[in-house]
Each structure stands twice: as structure tokens, then as C-alpha cells.
Enzyme design. Sequence first.
Site, PDB file in Angstrom:
ATOM      1  N   HIS A  57       0.837  -1.206   0.000  1.00 50.24           N
ATOM      2  CA  HIS A  57       0.000   0.000   0.000  1.00 50.24           C
ATOM      3  C   HIS A  57       0.870   1.253   0.000  1.00 50.24           C
ATOM      4  CE1 HIS A  57      -3.548   2.509   1.209  1.00 50.24           C
ATOM      5  NE2 HIS A  57      -2.570   3.247   1.739  1.00 50.24           N
ATOM      6  N   GLU A  58       1.779   1.336   0.963  1.00 47.14           N
ATOM      7  CA  GLU A  58       2.613   2.535   1.058  1.00 47.14           C
ATOM      8  C   GLU A  58       3.535   2.665  -0.148  1.00 47.14           C
ATOM      9  OE1 GLU A  58       1.851   4.796   2.992  1.00 47.14           O
ATOM     10  OE2 GLU A  58       0.516   3.614   4.252  1.00 47.14           O
ATOM     11  N   HIS A 103       1.768   4.480  -2.856  1.00 44.75           N
ATOM     12  CA  HIS A 103       1.923   5.928  -2.693  1.00 44.75           C
ATOM     13  C   HIS A 103       3.307   6.360  -3.163  1.00 44.75           C
ATOM     14  CE1 HIS A 103      -1.753   6.960  -0.674  1.00 44.75           C
ATOM     15  NE2 HIS A 103      -1.518   6.244   0.412  1.00 44.75           N
ATOM     16  N   HIS A 114       3.567   6.615  -6.789  1.00 44.98           N
ATOM     17  CA  HIS A 114       2.820   7.782  -7.248  1.00 44.98           C
ATOM     18  C   HIS A 114       3.713   9.026  -7.212  1.00 44.98           C
ATOM     19  CE1 HIS A 114      -1.417   9.868  -7.082  1.00 44.98           C
ATOM     20  NE2 HIS A 114      -0.852   9.965  -8.273  1.00 44.98           N
TER      21      HIS A 114
END
Length: 727
Positions: free
Chosen positions: A510-511, A514, A517
Amino acid sequence: MKTVLKNGASALILAMVGAVAPMTVMAADAPVQVAQAETKVTSENPFFQEWKTPFGVPPFDAIKPAHFRPAFDKGMADHLAEIKAITDNRQAPTFANTIDALEKSGRLLGDVSRVFFNLTASNTNDELQALQRDMAPLLADHSNAINLNAALFKRIDTLYAQREKLKVTAEQRRVLERYHLDFVRAGAQLEGQDRERMAAVLQRLAVLSTQFSQNVLADEKEYKLVLSSKDELVGLPDFFVAAAAQAAKDRGDDGKYVVTLSRSSIEPFLTFSANRPLREQAWKAWIARGDNGDEHDNNAIITEIVQLRIERANLLGYKTFAEYKLADTMAKTPQAVSDLLLQVWEPAKIRAAEERDEMQKLAAAEGQNITIEPWDWYYYAEKVRKAKYDLDEEQIKPYFQLDKMMEAVFYTATQLFGVTFTEMKDAPRYHPDVRVYEVKDRKGQHVAVFYSDNFARPSKRSGAWMSSFRDQERLSGTVTPVVINNNNFAKAAEGEPTLLSFDDATTLFHEFGHGLHGMLSNVTYPMFSGTSVLRDFVEFPSQILEHWISQPEVLQRFAVHYKTGEPIPKELLDKILATQTFNQGFATVSYTSSALVDLAYHSLTDAKGLNPDTFERETLDKLGMPKEIVMRHRSPHFSHIFSGDGYSAGYYSYMWAEVLDADGFNAFKEAGNIFDPKLAQKLYENIYSAGGAVDPMDAYVAFRGRAPKVDALLENRGLLGVGSRVN
């Protein structure tokens, strides 16, 4: 979770408000000594020098706490001078002399802010915390001096009125519209007493948010459950005992075992400990963070924050803070958020009741004359999982080594986007546990620097998040990003590999989503760099990446036993995949209740006399909250919504983004290839590299070919067809 610290003038300062007391007054009778001291600090201050480090990363070995205040002071002074140059310009406003100039302003302040606030989150100390309290009102005042600057807004407003005639690119048009909206939402159109009151409200909110987060950290830092006897270790697996021994050693309790309030410590303890009284003790400490009636109690702070947010919204013409905050999201209205959350709330409660009944039956079959309580849920859920699927966490963890899971996220990024990661062992770092990587594209060109900080420690706040030390842009030449991921995994004993749960591995992905991104950003303007998107879209790139951790192609390659090196057996892999919807009633109720309480706080029209404990309880009672489940984040430690504005009235964002990520990953499943090159390219071009330069729904449709469907979310959670609200 994404922590936002942006480049650019108003974008940066708006993000900083709430993250950082009065200015120090120097004695008038010591001018010579002060001048000499200032000269020495300036000459030695790394923030006033070129960073001759690999790829210009911060020189952490040279940065001292004493360097920050002079750098903040100069950064704010420089920034105000740059703003004055814009407003003093007698030429008519143009995109170049106003918007470009704004985007290029505040660079020193941006550099010092990103380093400072990343350190106060990841590796703080008393000196940094004191400065954080001091800087909170000063940075709020600085923000107000810019965002409430009438002359500056007049230039922006003039350009905005001419936007249809301006010869600008699509990204420039969007930058102008974003600046205008941000200034309006900050109160730039207010006058007189209203303008002054808005400034006071924002300053006070900055102070309160800082105090809230420091109180939570203090409670987490001070608590430890020390285990010493064999009775206290019953049921705890070897991997947990080893990590608890290391935690004890780190805290000066050699020879004993320590359970902390880090989620990676407390959840395994609640899952495996056969000592019910100790489970109850640990659970009550966990949910009481910020709610102990002492100097770190956050209840009065919450009341004041909620009331000030109502006043802020009222000043801008909104009845509630939720209406104000959601107007600038994909959701647009509180009703849209409520509709989404309630669509899953009722079926989740039904499923949670079924899960509770299964646990109750199992406890009775074992001869336990108990009623399932919140501190029993993790323990008996694990027993049910083992009985139902012949699977328990102790079987899984040996195959999920942290180092191998890092290889897995890198592999996933390489297969999807062609980027590679090479460790920079000599790069500056702020803590020995941090690892640093250079990121290159398919052609071997430098793309980014990635900092990975995975372990829990007393100096780090809890949770998991992504941030940056520098954001990508092209307005000032080719500027590549420096991105950081933080997790809070329990560190293994020295010489032993750190083993993760499947949930931990999912958090890692998940992190990293980010992180990608931020690392893959390819925009011109700092305002739109990387994760600078609408709040309820920011979780989409992170959550869609989670899906790859559960794919056999990834697991069979990287889930290998830490002792034998053997890949995870297909039988065990099949069991893991078969349990993906197990306990989802609990997980959904825990999350959704937090989102609904967040929405309820920020839908109030008056918070005078608000008692957060009472309000939380009464709100949950109206919703029919199961008594065996607690909110994922109770109000007194709900940092997402009270440690700054980030997720306030916006905790629903994870579920909003889950509609997108579940539907989006289905595209890869439909293609029959989880690394389908054409889809991966669309994902890169429209999502990961586009930042905020494109409307989020337009970006999603360009990737997926259509608007998202909610059915994929319900199916992933095992709730499709459960309850009367689901069609």
C-alpha cells in the site's frame, strides 16, 4: 496513508498548517554576541548551502536541530519577499509573472519544512518537538500572510477571469484554476473582521493539531506491557517472543519481553496470547491513547478543533465543515459519502454478527464460559480461521520475510513500469535502520531516490505513511523526486529476519503504491506533483498496488521460508487466498464506523460543550455498532482527522478509493495477465505519472475505459448480496 508536504507557495503553506509558539525575542543588550552567533549558524547551516550529496538528498549527517529555526526564519522571510515582488509588479498580471512566480517561490521554506516534518514524524526528540510547537502558530501566520493577501489574490483573480482567453496549456489552465480555488477556500475573499478571524482560527488550529499528535505519540512512547513469567508468554509464537525480547532490550528491560502500542506489536499479542486478563489490559491501553484524563488527554482539544472548523466553514459560507471540505473532492457532498458508507455498513454488521457467533460457539466448545469481548476478537478469530481453513498466522509468517517482500514490491514495479531499484549504501540517512535506493527507468536513466524506513521505535509516530523530501517538477529544470515510505513493523532480534503478517505485507505494498505515485510523477508544475491530487483519489494508486501481493505469481517467487528457502507450498498459498474475505465483517465495521464518526463530527453545526467520548458512543449506538468491535481509530487518537486537516471529513477516502482499485484491478484479471503491458502503460500514463494535472475521474476513465462499479468492492470484501441495502 499519504502525508502531504507540497512544493509551491500557497500549496506548500496550506499543507503545513496544522503540522507545526511564539517567536523568540532576543535581548536588546547583546547585539554583538547575537550577530556573531547568527553568522556562525548561517555559515554552518546546511540549508544555506548547496547539498553536494548523491542526487541532492538532504545531508542528514550535517543537519542539527539548531539549524532548523534559522532556516525557517530565513525561508519565511525569503518567501514573503518573493510574494512582495509579485504584488509590487506594476505590469499587468500574466501567467508567467504571477502563477509561475508563485510556483517558484518558497523553495528554501519548502526544503526545510519537508526535512523537519519528516523527522518529527519518523525520528523525533524533545528538541524537535519543542520547535514543532513553537513553529505551529508562526507557520500558520505565514500561511495567512500569503493566502489572505488581497493584492496577490487580485492578480490571481484577474487571470482567472481571463482564463478562457489565455494562451496556456491544459496543465497551466488547471494550475490557475487550482490556485484560485485554494485561495478562495483559504479565505482570500473575506474582508475586515472576517479575514482577521479566519487568520486567528487557522493559527489556533495549527497549535491544537500539533498538540494532538504529540499527545498521542507521548502515550504510545510511555506505554509498555512487560512480560517476564512463562504464564505471560503462553500461546505466543517464537517470532513474536523474539520481537518482544528485542523491544525489551531496546527499552532497557533486558531478559524480559515488551508489548508496545505499535499495531505490529499489539495485534499479534491480541491474536496469540492465551492470557485473557493480559489481553484485556493491553487492549484497554491501546484504545485509551489520548483518553486517560492526564496531561496527554485529547478530549478538550477535539472539542475546540471541531468548533473552530465549524467556524471556519461558516466564515466561507458553509453550514458544516463536512460541506466545506467535501466540496473539493470527488464525492462533493456529505450525502454521497454517507450513501457509500451505509451501503456497506449494514451488510458488514450482518457478517460481523455471523463471525461473532462462530467464535462464541468455538469458545463454548473449548469449555470457555465467556462472552466474546473486544479483547477476545483477534484471539478467537485466529482460532476460527485455523479450524475452518486449517491455517494460522504462525504457518504464514515464516514465508513473509521483510527483505523478500521488499524484493516483491520492487519486482512488481519493474514488471509494471520498468523501474529498477539499486541500494545506495553510502547515502545520508537520519537513522541506521533506513535504507536508500536509486530508482532508474527502462533506459537506465535516473528517476528518483527512495527512502525505506520500516521499523517501529519510540521516536516514530505509529501507523504507516508516505511523504517526500523533494517533489518532481520541470518548471525549474529537471527536478527528480526523493520519496520516503514509513512503516512500523516490529524489528526482529539481531541477526534474525523480520517476519511479517500477510496484513503487514499488504501495508508494505500500500505505502509503496503511494511511493510510486510520487516517484513516477511526470508533470511540469510543483502544485500537481505526484500525490498532489484530490484527497479521495490519493488512495487509489496505493490501494490498487495491494492486489499484487495476493497474486500467486508474486507469492510463489518471493514468499519463501526464512530457514529452508523453500517457496510457499501451493496448498498453503491456496489457503491464504481462500481466506481473503475471512473476518471482513469485523474489518469493515471497524473501518466504516471510524469513517461515519468522522463524518458525524464534521456534520455538526455547533460543538460547544461537545464531549467526544459521549458523542462517539452515542453516534455508534445510533448506528447499531456491535459491542464486540471498536472503531479502528477512536476519537482521542484519530490522528488522520485531528492531527491536521488531511483526512478530516475524509476518512471515507479509503473506501471511496477501494471502489476504484477493486474495479481497476479487475481490468488486469479480465486481461488474463496481472502485468499486461498495455494496461500497465495506461495505468502509468493516466494515474501514476499524471499527478493532479488531470481531473481524477477523467484519469480513471482514460485508464479503465469506463466509470467504476461498486460491485467489485463488495465482492472483494465478501459482502455482495449480504443485507437489504445491496442490490
